[in-house]
Motif scaffolding. Structure first.
Motif, mmCIF file in Angstrom:
data_model
loop_
_atom_site.group_PDB
_atom_site.id
_atom_site.type_symbol
_atom_site.label_atom_id
_atom_site.label_comp_id
_atom_site.label_asym_id
_atom_site.label_seq_id
_atom_site.Cartn_x
_atom_site.Cartn_y
_atom_site.Cartn_z
ATOM 1 N N PHE A 18 20.371 -12.007 -4.661
ATOM 2 C CA PHE A 18 19.214 -12.623 -5.310
ATOM 3 C C PHE A 18 18.248 -11.580 -5.865
ATOM 4 O O PHE A 18 17.528 -11.840 -6.810
ATOM 5 N N GLY A 19 18.206 -10.399 -5.280
ATOM 6 C CA GLY A 19 17.268 -9.376 -5.734
ATOM 7 C C GLY A 19 16.040 -9.263 -4.860
ATOM 8 O O GLY A 19 14.941 -8.963 -5.345
ATOM 9 N N TRP A 20 16.198 -9.529 -3.571
ATOM 10 C CA TRP A 20 15.083 -9.398 -2.640
ATOM 11 C C TRP A 20 14.651 -7.936 -2.519
ATOM 12 O O TRP A 20 15.439 -7.024 -2.710
ATOM 13 N N SER A 21 13.383 -7.739 -2.183
ATOM 14 C CA SER A 21 12.901 -6.425 -1.747
ATOM 15 C C SER A 21 12.023 -6.662 -0.524
ATOM 16 O O SER A 21 11.340 -7.690 -0.433
ATOM 17 N N VAL A 22 12.052 -5.735 0.418
ATOM 18 C CA VAL A 22 11.324 -5.899 1.669
ATOM 19 C C VAL A 22 10.064 -5.042 1.613
ATOM 20 O O VAL A 22 10.135 -3.815 1.489
ATOM 21 N N THR A 23 8.908 -5.689 1.714
ATOM 22 C CA THR A 23 7.624 -5.000 1.600
ATOM 23 C C THR A 23 6.666 -5.511 2.659
ATOM 24 O O THR A 23 6.563 -6.726 2.881
ATOM 25 N N LEU A 24 5.957 -4.586 3.305
ATOM 26 C CA LEU A 24 4.866 -4.944 4.195
ATOM 27 C C LEU A 24 3.565 -4.826 3.415
ATOM 28 O O LEU A 24 3.234 -3.746 2.903
ATOM 29 N N VAL A 25 2.841 -5.925 3.278
ATOM 30 C CA VAL A 25 1.569 -5.930 2.552
ATOM 31 C C VAL A 25 0.458 -5.663 3.556
ATOM 32 O O VAL A 25 0.242 -6.432 4.482
ATOM 33 N N GLY A 26 -0.250 -4.551 3.365
ATOM 34 C CA GLY A 26 -1.214 -4.123 4.364
ATOM 35 C C GLY A 26 -2.650 -4.488 4.082
ATOM 36 O O GLY A 26 -3.521 -4.247 4.919
ATOM 37 N N GLU A 27 -2.942 -5.047 2.896
ATOM 38 C CA GLU A 27 -4.340 -5.299 2.539
ATOM 39 C C GLU A 27 -4.524 -6.688 1.955
ATOM 40 O O GLU A 27 -3.621 -7.241 1.315
ATOM 41 N N ASP A 28 -5.714 -7.236 2.162
ATOM 42 C CA ASP A 28 -6.097 -8.512 1.572
ATOM 43 C C ASP A 28 -6.418 -8.267 0.095
ATOM 44 O O ASP A 28 -7.343 -7.516 -0.235
ATOM 45 N N GLN A 29 -5.662 -8.880 -0.789
ATOM 46 C CA GLN A 29 -5.827 -8.612 -2.212
ATOM 47 C C GLN A 29 -7.154 -9.124 -2.769
ATOM 48 O O GLN A 29 -7.672 -8.585 -3.758
ATOM 49 N N SER A 30 -7.752 -10.130 -2.126
ATOM 50 C CA SER A 30 -9.081 -10.574 -2.559
ATOM 51 C C SER A 30 -10.117 -9.497 -2.274
ATOM 52 O O SER A 30 -11.097 -9.350 -3.018
ATOM 53 N N ASP A 31 -9.910 -8.724 -1.201
ATOM 54 C CA ASP A 31 -10.807 -7.601 -0.917
ATOM 55 C C ASP A 31 -10.705 -6.542 -2.008
ATOM 56 O O ASP A 31 -11.710 -5.921 -2.389
ATOM 57 N N LYS A 32 -9.502 -6.310 -2.508
ATOM 58 C CA LYS A 32 -9.317 -5.315 -3.560
ATOM 59 C C LYS A 32 -10.033 -5.751 -4.835
ATOM 60 O O LYS A 32 -10.659 -4.935 -5.524
ATOM 61 N N LEU A 33 -9.980 -7.057 -5.143
ATOM 62 C CA LEU A 33 -10.672 -7.566 -6.326
ATOM 63 C C LEU A 33 -12.181 -7.402 -6.174
ATOM 64 O O LEU A 33 -12.882 -7.032 -7.122
ATOM 65 N N ALA A 34 -12.698 -7.664 -4.979
ATOM 66 C CA ALA A 34 -14.130 -7.503 -4.734
ATOM 67 C C ALA A 34 -14.551 -6.043 -4.894
ATOM 68 O O ALA A 34 -15.622 -5.743 -5.442
ATOM 69 N N THR A 35 -13.708 -5.122 -4.440
ATOM 70 C CA THR A 35 -14.002 -3.696 -4.585
ATOM 71 C C THR A 35 -14.005 -3.289 -6.052
ATOM 72 O O THR A 35 -14.880 -2.529 -6.507
ATOM 73 N N LEU A 36 -13.037 -3.799 -6.809
ATOM 74 C CA LEU A 36 -13.009 -3.516 -8.240
ATOM 75 C C LEU A 36 -14.281 -4.019 -8.909
ATOM 76 O O LEU A 36 -14.878 -3.329 -9.746
ATOM 77 N N ALA A 37 -14.726 -5.227 -8.521
ATOM 78 C CA ALA A 37 -15.949 -5.795 -9.093
ATOM 79 C C ALA A 37 -17.156 -4.903 -8.816
ATOM 80 O O ALA A 37 -18.024 -4.720 -9.691
ATOM 81 N N GLN A 38 -17.227 -4.336 -7.633
ATOM 82 C CA GLN A 38 -18.343 -3.443 -7.296
ATOM 83 C C GLN A 38 -18.350 -2.207 -8.194
ATOM 84 O O GLN A 38 -19.408 -1.791 -8.687
ATOM 85 N N HIS A 39 -17.184 -1.629 -8.428
ATOM 86 C CA HIS A 39 -17.116 -0.435 -9.269
ATOM 87 C C HIS A 39 -17.399 -0.761 -10.741
ATOM 88 O O HIS A 39 -17.901 0.107 -11.473
ATOM 89 N N LEU A 40 -17.075 -1.968 -11.157
ATOM 90 C CA LEU A 40 -17.343 -2.357 -12.544
ATOM 91 C C LEU A 40 -18.798 -2.762 -12.769
ATOM 92 O O LEU A 40 -19.182 -3.095 -13.891
ATOM 93 N N ASP A 41 -19.599 -2.734 -11.721
ATOM 94 C CA ASP A 41 -21.030 -3.050 -11.825
ATOM 95 C C ASP A 41 -21.851 -1.882 -11.288
ATOM 96 O O ASP A 41 -22.875 -2.060 -10.635
#
Length: 378
Positions: A18-41
Motif C-alpha cells: 500500500f505504501g505505508w510509512s512508520v512515523t512517530l509524531v512528537g508535536e501538536d501541530q496546532s502548537d506549531k501553527l500558533a508559534t508561526l503566528a507569533q513570529h508573523l506578528d
C-alpha cells in the motif's frame, strides 16, 4: 513489548504494498501553527528583520513540501542540480570512512530524500542490520522524502522509523537522545545534516551547538556547507542572483505564507538582500508590502495581523560560508573535523567563488561546554 499494537506492526505491514510509512509524531501541530503566528506578528521592519517565517516552517505542511520538491526538480535551479552531483562525488570519497565507523543513519532534515538514498545504499552494504531514522519538523516532508530514500536504496521498510520533531528546541533534542538510546544502544550513529541546513537558522552557532550535544564519542555527523571564496560586493550580488533567477525557488519561499495565511503574495514583491556578516555572505529573502496601503493578514485561530506600507515578512535565511568561518563554527559548537571534501561550482561560464563543502565531524571531548549539557548518555 508484549501484545501491544506497536509489537504487531512488522507482521501487519509484511507483504503490504500500500505504501505505508512508520512515523512517530512528537508535536501538536496546532502548537506549531500558533508559534508561526507569533513570529508573523513580530514587529514592523522594512528590511526583513521583524515578522518572519522561522527556519523549518519554510518546509512545514503539504504546500511547502510540494513547492520544495518542485523547486528541487526545476532544471533552472542550478544550485540544486549541480550541487547534487558534487555531493555524490564527495560522498563517494567519504563513504568508506563512514561505513567503517558508523552503523545506523539518523537524517536531520530529510529534504527530497535523494541524498539519504545514497547514504542508505552504501551503509546497508556494510551493515545489513542498520536502522534508518529520518527526522524532520514537517511530517509531510518526512513521509515524502524518506519514502524516496527507501525506494531508491531498496531499503526495507521495517528498518525505518521517522520522527517528527523540531530540532531547534532543546527539549526535543533531549527526547531524541532518549529515543535513539533505546533504539540502537551503544552502536555508532551517522547523523546527516546536509543541504546547507545550518545556514538557514538565524543563530547558526546555537543550532549546531545543540546538535553537537547529542553526539556521543562513537558517533559522527556529516555536515554540508555552501561556501564562498571571497566576500566582495560582486560575490554578494552573485549570491542574490543565484537564488532570485529561479522561479521555482521564489515560489517555494513564498509557500509557507501562502498556505498558512490568507495573504496574497505577489512574487514581484519578494526581495533578495545580501550582506557580509561574520566571515560569510548572509542572504535574507523577504516579501515587502509595496501596495502603499495597510494590509490585513489572517492565520487560522489567530487575531488579524496588520501590515503597514513597506512592512516586510522574512521568508528565508541562508548563508555562504568562508572556510575560516566554518572552521570557527565547528570548533565553537564543540565539534572537531575528521575529514573534509571541498569543491567549487563549475557550471557557470564566468568563474564562480561558490561551492560546497562536506565535513565529517565528531564530538570534541576537549572542548569547554558553554551550554547546559545533556546527561542522558553519560
Amino acid at each position: 513489548m508484549g501484545d501491544s499494537a506497536i509489537s504487531r506492526i512488522d507482521s501487519t505491514l509484511a507483504g503490504d504494498d500500500f505504501g505505508w510509512s512508520v512515523t512517530l509524531v512528537g508535536e501538536d501541530q496546532s502548537d506549531k501553527l500558533a508559534t508561526l503566528a507569533q513570529h508573523l506578528d513580530d514587529g514592523h521592519s522594512t528590511t526583513g528583520d521583524g515578522k518572519r517565517v522561522p527556519s523549518g516552517y519554510s518546509y512545514w505542511g503539504i504546500g511547502p513540501t510540494i513547492a520544495w520538491f518542485n523547486a528541487s526538480n526545476d532544471p533552472t535551479y542550478m544550485v540544486i542540480k549541480v550541487g547534487t552531483e558534487m555531493f555524490r562525488r564527495q560522498w563517494r570519497t567519504l563513504s568508506p570512512l563512514v561505513t567503517d565507523e558508523c552503523v545506523h543513519l539518523v537524517s536531520l532534515g530529510v529534504g527530497t530524500g535523494a541524498k539519504d538514498g545514497m547514504f542508505l545504499e552504501a551503509m546497508r552494504r556494510a551493515h545489513p542490520q542498520m536502522l534508518y531514522v529520518p527526522v524532520d519538523m514537517s511530517a509531510e516532508m518526512l513521509r515524502t522524502g524518506s519514502r524516496r530514500a527507501v525506494r531508491d536504496a531498496h531499503f526495507p521498510l521495517d528498518r525505518s522509523l521517522g520522527l517528527q520533531i523540531d530540532l531547534s528546541l532543546d527539549g526535543n533534542l533531549e527526547e531524541l537522545q532518549l529515543v535513539l538510546d533505546r533504539l540502537v544502544g551503544d552502536e555508532p550513529i551517522l547523523f546527516s545534516l546536509v543541504g546547507n541546513t545550518v545556514a538557514n537558522f538565524d543563530d547558526d552557532l546555537s543550532f549546531l551547538s545543540g546538535l553537537a550535544r547529542v553526539l556521543r564519542p562513537q558517533d559522527r555527523m556529516l555536515v554540508e556547507f555552501a561556501t564562498t571564496e571571497d566576500l566582495t560586493s560582486s560575490a554578494v550580488r552573485a549570491a542574490e542572483a543565484e537564488y532570485r533567477q529561479t522561479r521555482g525557488f521564489v515560489e517555494f519561499v513564498a509557500s509557507a505564507v501562502r498556505y498558512n495565511t490568507d495573504l496574497r503574495i505577489d512574487l514581484d514583491q519578494i526581495r533578495f538582500a545580501g550582506a557580509v556578516r561574520d566571515e560569510s555572505i548572509l542572504l535574507k529573502v523577504f516579501w515587502q508590502n509595496a501596495s502603499g496601503e495597510e494590509l490585513r493578514m489572517l492565520i487560522p485561530g489567530s487575531r488579524p495581523i496588520h501590515l503597514p506600507p513597506d512592512d516586510t515578512i522574512r521568508l528565508y535565511t541562508t548563508r555562504k560560508y568562508t572556510t575560516e568561518r566554518i572552521d570557527r563554527l565547528v570548533t565553537e559548537a564543540g565539534l572537531r573535523t575528521t575529514h573534509v571534501q571541498r569543491e567549487r561550482f563549475r557550471h557557470t561560464q564566468r568563474p564562480s567563488p561558490f561551492g560546497l563543502e562536506l565535513r565529517l565531524v565528531a564530538h570534541d571531548e576537549s572542548a569547554p561546554t558553554t551550554l547546559p549539557a545533556f546527561d542522558v548518555w553519560k
